[in-house]
Scaffold this active site. Structure first.
Site, PDB file in Angstrom:
ATOM      1  CB  THR A 179      -0.986  -0.018   1.165  1.00 44.78           C
ATOM      2  OG1 THR A 179      -0.256  -0.016   2.453  1.00 44.78           O
ATOM      3  CG2 THR A 179      -2.025  -1.038   1.269  1.00 44.78           C
ATOM      4  CE  LYS A 180       4.226   1.320   4.492  1.00 40.73           C
ATOM      5  NZ  LYS A 180       3.545   2.182   5.592  1.00 40.73           N
ATOM      6  CG  ASN A 181       2.993   7.216  -1.184  1.00 38.67           C
ATOM      7  OD1 ASN A 181       2.388   6.779  -0.429  1.00 38.67           O
ATOM      8  ND2 ASN A 181       2.942   8.657  -1.811  1.00 38.67           N
TER       9      ASN A 181
END
Length: 363
Positions: A182-184
């Protein structure tokens, strides 16, 4: 339902099957060419000399602490509103978290509170760039270095955030990243890494990530472990890295639309939509949070709370005695709500989120 995050939307347009097949065909799956190339490319992107990839972001924090010489007798200053990740790493070493209050606007570490904490002579300070908002890291680092204290940047939510010409991770002594999906910049599983300009620090982390080996099967450094980013995840991250700045711009555009649409509502909004904010999470503060979330759920808008309980209140440990005054930290925990904000969220879906939020206050 509009989800808080969609991996399908975030990965749309990427030929990840070919990327994975490239690794399968190479017949080399751990610490090979993909890892070496990603470490070089990510270091160049951040603007530092060294990158060491690891199995996850929590290992990055722990091994960064160990490389800086933190031991069980030490205190490490950090915030208590960032999901217990820093606390997990500190406690894994046996060190003591020293909790510092946050700034009212950004919810990042307060320089005034840090100044108070530094009188207790912590061995290191972990500065978290929460929600993708760059902390006042230059001022915080200046305070720490004047006190002879090392600075770790927790950049797990801030890939690409920058102020001036410097990106998150390049300002402290060492920067730590997570590449959780889910991180950038997210992999297809767990992943992490550290970045720095100190070749000796990087070499220590490389040793620690592989059992503490000096050479194969010869353990010369204590407290090592198996913490390696695999070739498949490195290849996926290499595919995504050139798109990161564009994705961050999309996130900021969504946040800008939200801020404009909610400006007249009784909400506390993110303080910036500039380059120092990469909108990993779009978090508002609202009274009667659960009523607000229930209303948005009834309008098919997903929400979450990041984070509902501060670290010093977690029941697994007795940590209440190791705090500076945490007035702001505790005041905000009951007010936080995260709204959908990710690449691939359509303009129509943004409109639907806006309508749902505004309709709550028009009842």
């Amino acid at each position: 339902m509009i989800p808080l995050f969609s991996a399908a939307a975030a990965n749309a347009g990427l030929d990840l099957a070919s990327v994975v097949q490239r690794v399968v065909d190479s017949n080399w799956y751990v610490l090979g060419g993909e890892v070496t190339a990603f470490e070089r490319e990510f270091a160049d992107y951040i603007g530092v000399k060294e990158c060491v990839s690891l199995a996850n972001g929590t290992d990055a924090l722990e091994l960064a602490l160990r490389a800086l010489g933190v031991s069980a007798s030490d205190k490490v200053a950090c915030v208590a509103n960032a999901g217990f990740y820093s606390s997990t790493a500190i406690l894994a070493i046996g060190a003591t978290p020293l909790y510092v209050d946050v700034d009212e606007d950004s919810l990042n570490m307060s320089a005034r509170s840090l100044s108070e904490a530094l009188t207790q002579r912590p061995k290191a300070v972990i500065v978290t760039h929460l929600y993708g908002q760059l902390a006042e890291i230059e001022e915080l680092a200046k305070l720490c270095h004047a006190a002879g204290t090392a600075v770790i940047e927790d950049c797990a939510q801030a890939h690409g955030a920058m102020r001036g010409a410097r990106r998150a991770g390049s300002i402290g002594d060492i920067g730590c990243f997570s590449f959780y999906p889910t991180k950038n910049l997210g992999a297809l599983g767990d992943g992490g890494g550290i970045v720095c300009n100190d070749a000796k620090l990087a070499a220590t982390v490389r040793t620690l990530r592989q059992y503490g080996w000096s050479t194969k099967y010869h353990v010369a450094t204590p407290n090592g472990r198996n913490s390696r980013l695999d070739e498949m995840q490195a290849a996926v991250l290499r595919e995504k890295l050139p798109r990161l700045d564009g994705w961050n711009a999309m996130r900021r555009d969504i946040a800008t639309r939200y801020n404009a649409a909610f400006a007249d509502l009784p909400l506390v909004l993110p303080p910036s939509t500039g380059e120092d904010y990469v909108a990993h999470l779009y978090v508002v503060r609202v009274e009667s949070r659960e009523d607000f979330r229930a209303h948005l759920g009834s309008h098919h808008v997903g929400t979450d709370v990041h984070y509902p309980l501060p670290d010093h209140r977690q029941t697994a440990y007795d940590l209440t005695s190791t705090t500076i005054s945490l007035t702001q930290t505790e005041r905000t925990c009951d007010l936080l709500v995260s709204l959908p904000c990710f690449p691939g969220l359509s303009a129509q879906e943004v409109d639907e989120v806006i309508r749902a939020v505004r309709s709550y206050f028009q009842r």
